[in-house]
Design an enzyme around this catalytic site. Structure first.
Site: not given
Length: 891
Positions: A265, A267, A300, A322
């Protein structure tokens, strides 16, 4: 758990009525009763439709509310079905909300939860609403300041952005304060607190600043992060050189955990990873793992700009971040490889994954455009279509405009939308205007589902020396969708003469040839191009490099496929031609088995075997390329070539084919096992990895042929191998081939690997792909037995994916048994997991979505299994959407 069935439509999008300019979060971290205090500065938008400020919340206990520092009154807000609605917010307002949550009881692994007693968050797509009340939508961007209070046992307290302060509170507990200077949506929020060790490094950036790089793992794993750190530095440097994009924070952090629903992920500044995509050394990671870590680390990190700095306006635009970032990841991973033929291996693997997973999705009940028009549960749209087909759509921009044109378009997109939430149309418009192109027709790629087909016919006029190429594009009409319109399709082509040479391509009316590969831009139902000065018999090399995500139909004889497999200068297309030859040969075995149940009398055609041997021994091609191209097509790839899927027949044909090839080319395979065996200390290197891949490919053919030497070599590689690539490669061959030594090897593995989660998952996955042996326990019963093993946990997504999803998706006839025992296991597992982790249950459920394509006996049982699940009460919204769509799809 929510089982809401609300359908959300893209056409209903409305901008939020209020912005949250800043949010201050204070966490009092206690495993079973964490207190979250959120203070938001809320600003009404000009032109808003309402003064009501709407927030989302789920599984929260509301403690208190203050408005502008004063306790709220009951008439100032309302609670309604997972929403907290404040009335009459007409001017800038500070709202403080205190909630209580229970991370320890959070088995969905969405929001804030515990993993091995460490606090971890996962907020994409809608996990933040499980932490506090907030307008949990991607177009509400705020600047976050986060204060963490935690027990003194927590050695590490992390959140997004830059560390402002840390220390010890008067009561002995620890605290840390983090501030992220960049506005971000709530799905990019992250928090990690617990017992971690860190591997640190620094990197000098192109802007003359120095950034701190940190990779956090549970104690004992810090030495397994060397490769990940190297990959991170490569990704940072590559993005600077390729696109001029530089890391924008003082530090960049990665945290590895074993309990995670996703792969990783992005973040902002604090990436959280599934440990399998971070940890690596010669004792836990294969060559494939090393390559996967490089790709995922890159993916990422690249989100920092394409996803974080510019995010998506709403979840319908998911492919905006994405698809774009998968494309960037693919380009990065390819650039990290050695020779050109090794680089092509990355492209071959990506396209094969697309064809075996995304193409079926495009023709099944979950078919949707890369920008869907509606959804019931957003978690179900983290799909191959959004990611992988989305990446192919982005790649087409580069195919049309070249690398520099694509770079210009990306720069323009980031310039326009930095710090905001954008749409797929915004990206397309930036690409068009940066390259002075009309891409209005290209917009159809975002709105039309299904895999387009392009049929191609050619005609050579020897007397006029012209070669005519005629294309016709089509796409099936999906239920409830309008008739598809012609798409803009860039189709890269070359032409070989009868000597196997590329010829210069000159279209009629052009003064000079334009290279030996050129892009034809299809934009009509039927189009014709005429090449001139073609004086020798030509053969079209179609769709070079897989220039568009389409199915190309061109009638080629076996001899023409052999010619292309030997001569095409485009190495991707050489692999394409050889795979088509392989499928033709396997199909011949299938037809023979369907008639006689005995393939012993059949042998692959001589031209195919000769081509196979020529490629195997061609030292001009990298070992990695030869290992990839000479694999038999996967059973899933063969499924896509069949009208009706018959798993047992396909498995038998593949086994017979592999046996025949192994017997015929015994000497060449034995030579490759010998010459590709690497000596000395293990080192991950793409060239060495390619050698190991060719070694095990050759060994698998030898073992399939019944070669005693191959069986002994398999044992030797397992027992004497000094790395997990050798040990796992040998174990896989033994289990998949049903060798008598396999159980001994499995037992030794379970003892040696019992304390290492990464290896246990490999051990489980190998057995999920086992082949049944006559007189022994059926594989489905072995799977049930493994589920009772202390090494397996139904609550751990990695365990579930390794054993169960692998078995359901790739188990072939061992799963699709005529007694229905595989489907019964599917029912029990899906319903069990749905009770605590809907995301995982929905992913398992999707393995039956294309049930209509199987032979009648199997499809009937698959339908009954889906129907049984659909009739159960209290299904999650995630699972409900999958099974209902699978059952109700119109024929």
């Amino acid at each position: 758990m929510s089982n809401r069935q609300t359908v959300v439509y893209r056409k209903d999008y409305k901008a939020p009525n209020h912005d949250v300019e800043t949010i201050n979060l204070v966490f009092d971290l206690i495993p079973d009763r964490t207190i979250v205090t959120s203070t938001m500065h809320v600003v009404p938008r000009e032109g808003r439709e309402s003064d009501e400020f709407e927030l989302n919340g789920e599984s929260l206990q509301l403690v208190s509310i203050k408005i502008n520092g004063q306790p709220s009154l009951t008439n100032q807000y309302a609670m309604n079905a997972g929403k907290l609605i404040f009335h009459s917010i007409k001017e800038p307002t500070d709202i403080e909300i205190v909630t209580r949550i229970n991370p320890k009881a959070n088995l969905e692994l969405s929001g804030l939860y515990l993993s091995n007693n460490n606090f971890i968050t996962q907020c994409e797509a809608e996990g933040f609403r499980r932490i506090t009340y907030f307008p949990n939508r991607p177009d509400v961007l705020a600047k976050y300041t986060v204060t963490l209070h935690a027990p003194k046992e927590c050695k590490v307290l992390l959140s997004n952005g830059n560390l402002v302060d840390q220390g010890v509170l008067p009561d002995g507990r620890k605290y840390a304060i983090w501030h992220d200077p960049f506005p971000k949506p709530s799905y990019l929020f992250a928090l990690v607190a617990g017992n971690f060790t860190v591997n640190e490094d620094k990197i000098e950036l192109n802007n003359d600043k120095t950034a701190l790089l940190q990779i956090y793992t549970e104690p004992g794993n810090e030495n397994k992060t060397v490769h990940a750190m190297d990959c991170l530095k490569k990704a940072i440097r590559w993005d600077e050189v390729r696109y001029g994009l530089t890391l924008d924070l003082e530090r960049f952090m990665i945290v590895a955990t074993n309990d995670f629903n996703m792969g990783a992920m992005e973040n902002k500044g604090l990436n959280i990873f599934n440990a399998k995509y971070v940890l690596a050394d010669d004792g836990v990671a294969t060559d494939s793992d090393y390559a996967a870590i490089e790709s995922v680390i890159g993916h990422e990190y690249f989100h920092n700009w394409t996803g974080d700095r510019v995010t998506c306006r709403d979840w319908f635009q998911l492919s905006l971040k994405e698809g774009l970032t998968v494309f960037r990841e693919q380009e990065f991973a390819s650039d990290m490889l050695g020779s050109e033929s090794a680089k092509v291996v990355k492209r071959i693997k990506d396209v094969r994954a697309l064809r075996t997973a995304q193409f079926p999705e495009d023709s099944g009940p979950m078919a949707h455009p890369i920008r869907p028009d509606s959804y019931s549960e957003i978690n179900n749209f983290y799909t191959m279509t959004v990611y992988e087909k989305g990446a192919e759509v982005v790649r087409m921009y580069q195919t049309m405009f070249g690398k520099e044109g694509f770079k210009k378009g990306l720069a323009e997109y980031l310039r326009r939308y930095d710090g905001s939430a954008a749409t797929c149309d915004d990206f397309r418009t930036a690409m068009a205007e940066a390259n002075d192109a009309d891409l209005s027709q290209f917009a159809l790629w975002y709105s039309q589902a299904g895999t387009p087909r392009v049929s191609v016919k050619t005609q050579w006029d020897e007397s006029k020396k012209t070669f005519t190429i005629t294309t016709r594009q089509s796409n099936r009409t999906l239920p409830g969708q309008p008739k598809p319109q012609p798409l803009m399709i860039p189709l890269a082509v070359g032409v070989l003469n009868d000597k196997g040479e590329d010829i210069p391509l000159q279209l009629e009316g052009e003064p000079l040839p334009v290279g030996t590969t050129r892009v034809l831009l299809l934009n009509q139902d039927v189009q014709t191009w005429t090449l001139v000065n073609v004086d020798r018999r030509p053969l079209l090399s179609l769709g070079r490099g897989f220039s568009a995500p389409v199915i190309c139909d061109m009638d080629l004889t076996r001899d023409q496929l052999v010619f292309l497999a030997k001569n095409d200068s485009d190495l991707f297309n050489r692999a394409e031609a050889f795979e088509k030859l392989s499928i033709l040969a396997i199909d011949a075995f299938i037809q023979e088995l369907r008639k006689t149940q005995n393939a012993n009398s059949l042998s692959p055609m001589e031209a195919y075997l000769a081509t196979f041997e020529e490629i195997l021994n061609d030292e001009r091609l990298s070992p990695a390329y030869r290992a990839e191209i000479l694999k038999l097509p996967s059973e899933q790839a063969i499924y896509e070539s069949q009208i009706i899927i018959e798993p047992a027949l396909i498995r038998a044909a593949c086994q017979a084919m592999q046996k025949k090839i192994g017997q015929r080319l015994k000497t060449s395979f034995e030579d490759k096992v010998k010459t590709c065996t690497t000596e000395g200390i293990y080192k991950y290197d793409p060239d060495l990895a390619g050698k190991r891949a060719l070694k095990f490919l050759s060994l698998s053919y030898l073992v399939a042929s019944g070669n005693p030497k191959g069986v002994q070599q398999t044992r030797n590689f397992f027992e004497k191998g000094n790395n997990i690539t050798d040990k796992l490669g040998a174990l896989s061959i033994a289990v998949h081939s049903g060798l008598p030594i396999r159980q001994e090897m499995l037992n030794k593995s379970s003892i040696a690997w019992a304390t290492e989660p990464l290896l246990i998952n490999k051990w489980l996955e190998v057995q999920a792909l086992a082949t049944s042996v006559h007189g022994e326990m059926p594989v489905v019963n072995k799977i049930r037995s493994l589920m009772m093993d202390p090494l397996f946990s139904i609550k751990n997504p990695n365990n579930v994916y390794s054993l169960l999803r692998t078995f359901f998706a790739k188990g072939g006839p061992e799963f699709h048994t005529l007694d229905g025992s595989g489907y019964q296991l599917w029912i029990e597992t899906v319903l069990n997991i749905d009770s605590f982790n809907p995301q995982v249950s929905a992913r398992l459920a999707r393995t039956l979505e294309n049930w209509r394509r199987y032979e009648p006996r199997l499809s009937s049982m698959m339908y009954k299994a889906l129907r049984y699940v659909s009739q159960q009460k209290n299904l999650s919204a995630d699972l409900r959407e999958i099974v209902d769509k699978a059952i109700n799809e119109p024929i």
